[in-house]
Design a protein around this motif. Structure first.
Motif, PDB file in Angstrom:
ATOM      1  N   SER A  69       0.823  -1.209   0.000  1.00 16.78           N
ATOM      2  CA  SER A  69       0.000   0.000   0.000  1.00 16.78           C
ATOM      3  C   SER A  69       0.860   1.262   0.000  1.00 16.78           C
ATOM      4  N   ILE A  70       1.944   1.234   0.784  1.00 20.81           N
ATOM      5  CA  ILE A  70       2.834   2.399   0.819  1.00 20.81           C
ATOM      6  C   ILE A  70       3.479   2.623  -0.541  1.00 20.81           C
ATOM      7  N   GLN A  71       3.949   1.524  -1.162  1.00 21.77           N
ATOM      8  CA  GLN A  71       4.588   1.653  -2.473  1.00 21.77           C
ATOM      9  C   GLN A  71       3.598   2.182  -3.511  1.00 21.77           C
ATOM     10  N   TYR A  72       2.374   1.725  -3.418  1.00 19.13           N
ATOM     11  CA  TYR A  72       1.360   2.196  -4.369  1.00 19.13           C
ATOM     12  C   TYR A  72       1.079   3.681  -4.152  1.00 19.13           C
ATOM     13  N   PHE A  73       1.051   4.107  -2.888  1.00 22.69           N
ATOM     14  CA  PHE A  73       0.876   5.524  -2.579  1.00 22.69           C
ATOM     15  C   PHE A  73       2.006   6.345  -3.193  1.00 22.69           C
ATOM     16  N   ILE A  74       3.236   5.864  -3.023  1.00 22.24           N
ATOM     17  CA  ILE A  74       4.401   6.580  -3.565  1.00 22.24           C
ATOM     18  C   ILE A  74       4.316   6.653  -5.090  1.00 22.24           C
ATOM     19  N   ASN A  75       3.939   5.535  -5.720  1.00 22.55           N
ATOM     20  CA  ASN A  75       3.819   5.513  -7.187  1.00 22.55           C
ATOM     21  C   ASN A  75       2.740   6.488  -7.674  1.00 22.55           C
ATOM     22  N   ALA A  76       1.589   6.465  -6.997  1.00 24.51           N
ATOM     23  CA  ALA A  76       0.486   7.344  -7.402  1.00 24.51           C
ATOM     24  C   ALA A  76       0.880   8.811  -7.255  1.00 24.51           C
ATOM     25  N   ARG A  77       1.598   9.109  -6.184  1.00 22.30           N
ATOM     26  CA  ARG A  77       2.061  10.492  -5.990  1.00 22.30           C
ATOM     27  C   ARG A  77       3.084  10.882  -7.059  1.00 22.30           C
ATOM     28  N   ASP A  78       4.011   9.956  -7.368  1.00 17.71           N
ATOM     29  CA  ASP A  78       5.045  10.250  -8.369  1.00 17.71           C
ATOM     30  C   ASP A  78       4.447  10.421  -9.758  1.00 17.71           C
ATOM     31  N   TYR A  79       3.392   9.667 -10.057  1.00 14.87           N
ATOM     32  CA  TYR A  79       2.723   9.814 -11.352  1.00 14.87           C
ATOM     33  C   TYR A  79       2.223  11.254 -11.529  1.00 14.87           C
ATOM     34  N   SER A  80       1.645  11.792 -10.468  1.00 11.98           N
ATOM     35  CA  SER A  80       1.098  13.142 -10.570  1.00 11.98           C
ATOM     36  C   SER A  80       2.215  14.174 -10.731  1.00 11.98           C
ATOM     37  N   ILE A  81       3.341  13.928 -10.082  1.00 15.54           N
ATOM     38  CA  ILE A  81       4.483  14.854 -10.218  1.00 15.54           C
ATOM     39  C   ILE A  81       5.020  14.824 -11.650  1.00 15.54           C
ATOM     40  N   LYS A  82       5.186  13.602 -12.200  1.00 16.14           N
ATOM     41  CA  LYS A  82       5.686  13.466 -13.576  1.00 16.14           C
ATOM     42  C   LYS A  82       4.716  14.090 -14.581  1.00 16.14           C
ATOM     43  N   ALA A  83       3.411  14.044 -14.255  1.00 18.75           N
ATOM     44  CA  ALA A  83       2.410  14.612 -15.160  1.00 18.75           C
ATOM     45  C   ALA A  83       2.331  16.130 -15.043  1.00 18.75           C
ATOM     46  N   GLY A  84       3.086  16.691 -14.108  1.00 16.32           N
ATOM     47  CA  GLY A  84       3.035  18.141 -13.915  1.00 16.32           C
ATOM     48  C   GLY A  84       1.668  18.607 -13.455  1.00 16.32           C
ATOM     49  N   TYR A  85       0.925  17.710 -12.792  1.00 14.71           N
ATOM     50  CA  TYR A  85      -0.427  17.975 -12.293  1.00 14.71           C
ATOM     51  C   TYR A  85      -1.372  18.369 -13.429  1.00 14.71           C
ATOM     52  N   GLN A  86      -1.112  17.800 -14.597  1.00 15.44           N
ATOM     53  CA  GLN A  86      -1.995  17.949 -15.758  1.00 15.44           C
ATOM     54  C   GLN A  86      -2.838  16.688 -15.886  1.00 15.44           C
ATOM     55  N   LEU A  87      -4.130  16.857 -15.948  1.00 12.94           N
ATOM     56  CA  LEU A  87      -5.048  15.724 -15.895  1.00 12.94           C
ATOM     57  C   LEU A  87      -4.852  14.760 -17.058  1.00 12.94           C
ATOM     58  N   GLU A  88      -4.753  15.273 -18.265  1.00 13.98           N
ATOM     59  CA  GLU A  88      -4.649  14.385 -19.432  1.00 13.98           C
ATOM     60  C   GLU A  88      -3.340  13.617 -19.434  1.00 13.98           C
ATOM     61  N   LYS A  89      -2.263  14.249 -18.982  1.00 11.07           N
ATOM     62  CA  LYS A  89      -0.970  13.534 -18.902  1.00 11.07           C
ATOM     63  C   LYS A  89      -1.033  12.414 -17.870  1.00 11.07           C
ATOM     64  N   LEU A  90      -1.714  12.671 -16.748  1.00 16.03           N
ATOM     65  CA  LEU A  90      -1.867  11.626 -15.736  1.00 16.03           C
ATOM     66  C   LEU A  90      -2.682  10.464 -16.286  1.00 16.03           C
ATOM     67  N   LYS A  91      -3.753  10.769 -17.009  1.00 14.76           N
ATOM     68  CA  LYS A  91      -4.561   9.711 -17.616  1.00 14.76           C
ATOM     69  C   LYS A  91      -3.745   8.890 -18.608  1.00 14.76           C
ATOM     70  N   LYS A  92      -2.916   9.575 -19.370  1.00 18.15           N
ATOM     71  CA  LYS A  92      -2.092   8.879 -20.360  1.00 18.15           C
ATOM     72  C   LYS A  92      -1.134   7.905 -19.685  1.00 18.15           C
ATOM     73  N   GLN A  93      -0.548   8.324 -18.541  1.00 12.41           N
ATOM     74  CA  GLN A  93       0.350   7.433 -17.791  1.00 12.41           C
ATOM     75  C   GLN A  93      -0.402   6.200 -17.298  1.00 12.41           C
ATOM     76  N   LEU A  94      -1.633   6.419 -16.816  1.00 12.74           N
ATOM     77  CA  LEU A  94      -2.414   5.293 -16.301  1.00 12.74           C
ATOM     78  C   LEU A  94      -2.781   4.312 -17.407  1.00 12.74           C
ATOM     79  N   LYS A  95      -3.047   4.838 -18.603  1.00  9.24           N
ATOM     80  CA  LYS A  95      -3.416   3.965 -19.718  1.00  9.24           C
ATOM     81  C   LYS A  95      -2.255   3.090 -20.169  1.00  9.24           C
ATOM     82  N   THR A  96      -1.041   3.586 -19.963  1.00 12.65           N
ATOM     83  CA  THR A  96       0.133   2.822 -20.399  1.00 12.65           C
ATOM     84  C   THR A  96       0.736   1.983 -19.284  1.00 12.65           C
TER      85      THR A  96
END
Length: 579
Positions: free
Chosen positions: A552-579
């Protein structure tokens, strides 16, 4: 009409109406009322575009006679229009907001001209202030057509006005022997039933709010109102109701004469009041104090047993009220109460485990991410032991237990069905939260009810071989979680919570709100693991608790890092999740 109202010669125009009523009321029907004509400046230049304009326009549409609009008046054109002009000289575009306001406020009145155009039931009233003086700046009049009736108020002055209307100006009226000049009361003008058990529900057109007044009060005391400068009001859609149970009397006391969005819903809230009181009792100060002390092992003794006994008793009261008022069929209240208490006791189990049994692997993960201990990630631990967080968590558990009993998939959420958001508002207000924060907290409860621990739930790894966990099971689970996350990001409530907004064509979300929501999802899942501790059938082995925490902790860290890499842009975050 145009000159006197523009110049605010209100006494002169009221005299014109009252003198006409005394001489021959039918003449009022011959008047053509307008705010502009081809020989005058445009209505917008004379009256502006704000409340004064719309107040006078409202009078034009609700007085007997013929209302006449000037060219371009609704669109807000400022160029003077004459028949000799071959074309417009100004290049003006229609003011869309002005058109829309006409559509909302003026056109519905024009569509009801049959209610306002005749003089047989038209009466104009003096607006009497607290000193007994007539406020000549306020126009107050009534009209009727068959069973429909309306009361119109307009203050054509910048100063505020407070007063009462009760008796009309004299009007030449037909009787058996001819005609006589008569004044009538407001109750007579609106055909009000003065019986003590009769109430009137009516709607104010401009605000859309509904009001409740007692028939006897209207009949004997008239109508008291406060008007701001240039404020205009139209009261109509009067409905007569008979109070044979005392519920309308209670409703009148509760609303205090204030308008509500829907009187039927306000009545439903009164009917649900005992159930809402029972819900609010679960969050009383003594209960919150007990939970905060017990969670952190400050008080584990006889008082703990008494605290849970009290909570269980109050939960029973809630269930009984839901049965009677909410109409839900609850078969085993004892089992539900036990389930609710187990959910709360999982808080104890979680913090007991954190204090002494979290292994080095989990602690190392936390230290690498800047956390000194696991409770810093939990919404009710470490620096986050706020009363509102306990309230939100308890509300989630109450609703979860009740909805599980009803079958979630076939039921409208109980938060809406039983209007539990109303007592929850009151509970949160006691913590000092503002309206915006309370709305946000209630939205959070609704989001957690819908998605809860799903995003961080790794209980599927329990009792699985290590190679399976690392292989196909993990791959399938992660794909499911990515799909769920994509679905959640399209949820309207969730998008509002994380502050989705558009800037220069790019859709962003709030870093702080997004991470706060992740912490709540993480906490709900972790607390759920320790709820199993209280059920021998579902109990998780000691060796596997740290596995679940680590995942659960690792998943929290991953989810947080995804948002940082996406620059808090919604479509970029969605694109990461799709891949």
């Amino acid at each position: 009409f145009m000159h006197m109202l523009k110049n605010e010669e209100n006494e002169k125009y009221r005299d014109l109406i009252t003198n006409t009523l005394e001489f021959e009321p039918e003449i009022l029907k011959r008047y053509v009322n307008f705010m502009s004509n081809p020989d005058e400046e445009t209505a917008i230049r004379q009256f502006g575009t704000h409340d004064k304009y719309f107040g006078v326009c409202m009078l034009m549409n609700t007085l007997p006679g013929l209302p006449m609009y000037g060219h371009g008046q609704i669109e807000g054109y400022t160029e003077k229009y004459g028949m000799e002009y071959q074309r417009a000289y100004y290049n003006e575009d229609p003011h869309q907001w002005l058109i829309e306001k006409h559509e909302r406020e003026i056109f519905p009145l024009a569509q009801k001209r049959y209610l306002f155009c005749e003089v047989e039931h038209f009466n104009i009233f003096d607006f009497i202030d607290g000193f007994g003086n007539v406020n000549e700046n306020v126009f107050a009049y009534t009209n009727r057509f068959r069973n429909e009736k309306a009361l119109v108020l307009f203050n054509n002055k910048y100063e505020q006005a407070q007063g009462r209307i009760q008796f009309s100006a004299s009007k030449l009226t037909k009787n058996a022997t001819g005609k006589e000049s008569l004044s009538v009361s407001l109750g007579q003008a609106l055909k009000i039933n003065g019986n003590d058990n009769v109430f009137y529900i009516f709607r104010e057109h401009i605000s859309g709010l509904e009001y409740l007044k007692k028939g006897s009060d209207l009949y004997h005391n008239g109508w008291t109102w406060h008007l701001n400068g240039f404020e205009y009001r139209v009261f109509w859609d009067f409905r007569e109701v008979y109070d044979d149970t005392g519920m309308y009397e209670k409703l009148l006391w509760k609303t205090g004469g204030r308008g509500v969005a829907h009187m039927g819903e306000a009545m439903e809230e009164i009917r649900m009041q005992p159930m809402h009181d029972a819900f609010a009792s679960l969050f009383a100060e003594d209960i919150l104090d007990f939970l905060l002390k017990t969670i952190h092992n400050q008080e584990r003794s006889q008082s703990e047993k008494l605290g849970y006994t009290l909570l269980k008793s109050r939960f029973h009261d809630l269930i009984e009220n839901i049965r009677v008022t909410g109409g839900l069929d609850i078969e085993d209240p004892d089992q539900l109460a036990e389930h609710f208490i187990k959910r709360l006791k999982s808080l104890e189990c979680t913090f007991d485990y954190i204090l002494g049994q979290v292994n080095e692997k989990v602690n190392d993960m936390l230290v690498r991410e800047g956390y000194s201990s696991l409770d810093e990630l939990l919404v009710i631990g470490g620096k986050s032991t706020y009363r509102e967080n306990i309230i939100v968590l308890m509300a989630c558990y109450v609703l979860e237990v009740l909805e599980d009993n009803q079958g979630r998939e076939t039921q409208q959420p109980l938060m809406q069905k039983l209007k539990f958001y109303l007592p929850l508002q009151g509970v949160l207000q006691k913590t000092g939260r503002g309206d915006a924060a309370i709305t946000r907290d209630i939205r959070l409860v609704m989001i957690l009810q819908k998605y809860g621990k799903l995003l961080f739930d790794f209980s599927g790894f329990v009792n699985r071989p290590a190679d399976k966990v690392q292989g196909p099971i993990r791959k399938r689970l992660m794909a499911e979680k990515a799909g769920l996350a994509l679905q959640m990001l399209d949820d309207k409530q969730l998008r509002t919570f994380i502050g989705v907004n558009e800037h220069e064509g790019v859709v962003y979300f709030s870093k702080e709100s997004y991470e706060e929501l992740l912490e709540w999802f993480f906490s709900m899942a972790v607390l759920d693991y320790f709820c199993y501790e209280l059920d021998d059938r579902l109990k998780i082995k000691e060796s596997q608790k740290n596995l679940l925490l680590a995942e659960s902790i690792q998943y929290f860290i991953n989810a947080r890092d995804y948002s940082i890499k996406a620059g808090y842009q919604l479509e970029k975050l969605k694109k990461q999740l799709k891949t």
